[in-house]
Design an enzyme around this catalytic site. Sequence first.
Site, PDB file in Angstrom:
ATOM      1  CE  LYS A 188      -4.210   1.046  -1.476  1.00 58.43           C
ATOM      2  NZ  LYS A 188      -5.565   0.528  -1.505  1.00 58.43           N
TER       3      LYS A 188
HETATM    4  C1  PLP Z   1      -6.623  -0.280  -0.731  1.00 58.14           C
HETATM    5  C2  PLP Z   1      -6.982  -1.663  -1.018  1.00 58.14           C
HETATM    6  C3  PLP Z   1      -8.303  -2.064  -1.272  1.00 58.14           C
HETATM    7  C4  PLP Z   1      -9.472  -1.151  -1.085  1.00 58.14           C
HETATM    8  O1  PLP Z   1      -9.358   0.000  -1.819  1.00 58.14           O
HETATM    9  P1  PLP Z   1     -10.409   1.200  -1.611  1.00 58.14           P
HETATM   10  O2  PLP Z   1     -10.298   1.979  -2.879  1.00 58.14           O
HETATM   11  O3  PLP Z   1      -9.925   1.964  -0.417  1.00 58.14           O
HETATM   12  O4  PLP Z   1     -11.734   0.612  -1.395  1.00 58.14           O
HETATM   13  C5  PLP Z   1      -8.534  -3.375  -1.640  1.00 58.14           C
HETATM   14  N1  PLP Z   1      -7.536  -4.268  -1.729  1.00 58.14           N
HETATM   15  C6  PLP Z   1      -6.262  -3.931  -1.466  1.00 58.14           C
HETATM   16  C7  PLP Z   1      -5.196  -4.955  -1.627  1.00 58.14           C
HETATM   17  C8  PLP Z   1      -5.947  -2.624  -1.082  1.00 58.14           C
HETATM   18  O5  PLP Z   1      -4.687  -2.306  -0.791  1.00 58.14           O
END
Ligand code: PLP
Length: 392
Positions: A188
């Site tokens: 991210k």
């Molecule tokens: C990455 C992601 C999540 C989950 O994130 P984590 O921190 O890995 O639990 C949830 N929703 C979306 C749209 C994502 O891209």
Amino acid sequence: MIPYGKQSISQDDIDAVVDVLKSDWLTQGPKVPEFESAISNYCGAQHACATNSATSALHIACLALGVAKNDSVWTSPISFVASANCALYCGATIDFVDIDLETGNMSVNALENKLKAAKENNCLPKVVIPVHLAGQSCNMQAIHKLALKYDFKIIEDASHAIGAKYLGKQVGCCEFSDITVFSFHPVKIITSAEGGMAVTNVQKLAKRLKRLRSHGITSDPAEMTEPSHGPWYYQQIELGFNYRMTDLQAALGLSQLNEMNSFIIKRNELAGIYNDNLTHSNLIHLKQSVNHYSSYHLYIMRLVNSDSKHHKSVICHMRESGINAHVHYIPIHLQPYYKSLGFKLGDYPNAERFYNQAITLPLHPTLAPEQQDKVIQTLKNYLIKTIITTKV
Ligand SMILES: *Cc1c(COP(=O)(O)O)cnc(C)c1O
């Protein structure tokens, strides 16, 4: 292989984590509230609750809003499975709202139509979870209007969208939602290795989120059901979890936050280079709406004239050429687990079409010009060479 996403870790980030390792607090220390304040200040939200992932933040956000058995939660089928799983953790049912093909975000029209039908059948959702695909906000103003009319709550899944802006304000200010959730997974915008955050302007929700994050335990006398036994006393007053973020993670997240704006500027620059150089009759860029500033977590395009076979051959060719092209996302309702709940092919035609056309190209702040050039040339040359057999 050129990865589609990658974290950027500086010496400052490393030093920040090492400092915590040498301190008294590896977890439940001062770095977590510091990170929470920094994020809530950045977004312009009143409260923040750090968690060990966005998945846990989504789960306790649903619980804090009262999602339980017999409730229904709606989200977008073009997302990571966590956007939907959170409802099922609460024993609620999940349903999906089809997307707008041009942005990949939840379609406001589809939402309105589905709400009208649900009202007649007395099955309105308790919570709707719009997902800001690739870092561009959904049309939150319109969704919020519908929330007032049909009486549902909103959780923004902004896992892609920290640092993005909508109508001149930061995503996460919660002007049009009850809670916004961010992810700090390494792929991210900024990372805490694993980690997430829920932000809100409602104090009661913030308190509940923090209690659910830590076993359902309170040490606030006002919440306790019997008098304190002494200075060691705490009470568990509901069933919570250990969803806490560590101070190591918070220190990394805090340090990354210093670089976040420059990461996002770089991501926008690189996206602009793709926009300018990837022009081909088979390629359509995700539409960027006016008054939306994307954080560009992902660079997604659509191969608009390809059938699914050609689409697959493009992705395979990119991978064979050392470029980790990706597809975001496999529609959640087509995952075997969701099919076992009764969803099937044909349920969300735009999402399914999007899946057969979408290609995610490498985009991260450390993507070198020669790497980006290789991506552009490889894709263009392949499209020029391959005959598109099926017009959709
Ligand atoms: C990455 C992601 C999540 C989950 O994130 P984590 O921190 O890995 O639990 C949830 N929703 C979306 C749209 C994502 O891209």
